[in-house]
Design a protein around this motif. Structure first.
Motif, PDB file in Angstrom:
ATOM      1  N   ASP A  38     -11.487  72.194 -12.663  1.00  0.00           N
ATOM      2  CA  ASP A  38     -12.950  72.104 -13.492  1.00  0.00           C
ATOM      3  C   ASP A  38     -12.464  72.385 -14.795  1.00  0.00           C
ATOM      4  OD1 ASP A  38     -14.490  71.624 -11.384  1.00  0.00           O
ATOM      5  OD2 ASP A  38     -14.876  73.904 -10.980  1.00  0.00           O
TER       6      ASP A  38
ATOM      7  N   SER B  23     -15.472  69.031 -12.442  1.00  0.00           N
ATOM      8  CA  SER B  23     -16.223  69.038 -13.271  1.00  0.00           C
ATOM      9  C   SER B  23     -15.471  68.954 -14.602  1.00  0.00           C
ATOM     10  CB  SER B  23     -17.334  70.336 -13.397  1.00  0.00           C
ATOM     11  OG  SER B  23     -18.086  70.122 -11.881  1.00  0.00           O
TER      12      SER B  23
ATOM     13  N   ALA C  66     -16.625  69.547 -19.044  1.00  0.00           N
ATOM     14  CA  ALA C  66     -17.869  69.798 -19.867  1.00  0.00           C
ATOM     15  C   ALA C  66     -17.085  70.032 -21.271  1.00  0.00           C
ATOM     16  CB  ALA C  66     -18.600  70.917 -19.376  1.00  0.00           C
TER      17      ALA C  66
ATOM     18  N   GLY D 148     -14.002  62.122 -18.248  1.00  0.00           N
ATOM     19  CA  GLY D 148     -13.837  62.470 -16.919  1.00  0.00           C
ATOM     20  C   GLY D 148     -12.112  62.364 -16.626  1.00  0.00           C
TER      21      GLY D 148
ATOM     22  N   ASP E 259     -16.426  63.113  -9.563  1.00  0.00           N
ATOM     23  CA  ASP E 259     -17.270  64.420  -9.890  1.00  0.00           C
ATOM     24  C   ASP E 259     -18.200  64.294 -11.201  1.00  0.00           C
ATOM     25  OD1 ASP E 259     -18.368  67.139  -9.511  1.00  0.00           O
ATOM     26  OD2 ASP E 259     -16.599  67.913  -9.114  1.00  0.00           O
ATOM     27  N   GLU E 260     -18.223  64.886 -12.197  1.00  0.00           N
ATOM     28  CA  GLU E 260     -19.258  64.900 -12.981  1.00  0.00           C
ATOM     29  C   GLU E 260     -18.676  65.233 -14.565  1.00  0.00           C
ATOM     30  OE1 GLU E 260     -22.114  68.226 -13.363  1.00  0.00           O
ATOM     31  OE2 GLU E 260     -22.119  67.573 -11.378  1.00  0.00           O
TER      32      GLU E 260
END
Length: 84
Positions: free
Chosen positions: A26, A53, A55, A62, A81-82
Motif C-alpha cells: 500500500d 492501495s 493514495a 496505480g 486494487d484501488e
C-alpha cells in the motif's frame, strides 16, 4: 528541483530497463505516487505487477504516479486494487 515521490518499488526510474518485478504494498503520499513507480522517464518496463492501495493528492497512478515522457515502453504490466 527536489522531487517528492512515493512508490511501491521504484522511486525514480530514468533511462533504465526493469523486468520481472512485483510490488505488493500500500502506498500513500503527496505527489508522484505510484503503486510500482513514482516518477518515470525514458524507460522500459516489462512483465511487472503492482498490487495494493495507492493514495495521494497529485500525480497518482496505480502503476506509475508521473510519467515525464520521452522514449518509453510498457508491456505486460498490471495493477490490481484501488488508486485515488
Amino acid at each position: 528541483m527536489r522531487k517528492r515521490l512515493s512508490c511501491g518499488f521504484i522511486g525514480s526510474n530514468i533511462s533504465s530497463t526493469v523486468m520481472f518485478c512485483e510490488s505488493l504494498s500500500d502506498v500513500f503520499g503527496n505527489n508522484m505516487v505510484g503503486g510500482f513507480i513514482g516518477y518515470n522517464e525514458n524507460s522500459i518496463v516489462l512483465f511487472c505487477t503492482a498490487e495494493g492501495s495507492v493514495a495521494g493528492t497529485k500525480n497518482v497512478g496505480g502503476f506509475v504516479g508521473f510519467d515525464a515522457g520521452g522514449n518509453y515502453y510498457f508491456k505486460n504490466y498490471w495493477y490490481s486494487d484501488e488508486a485515488g
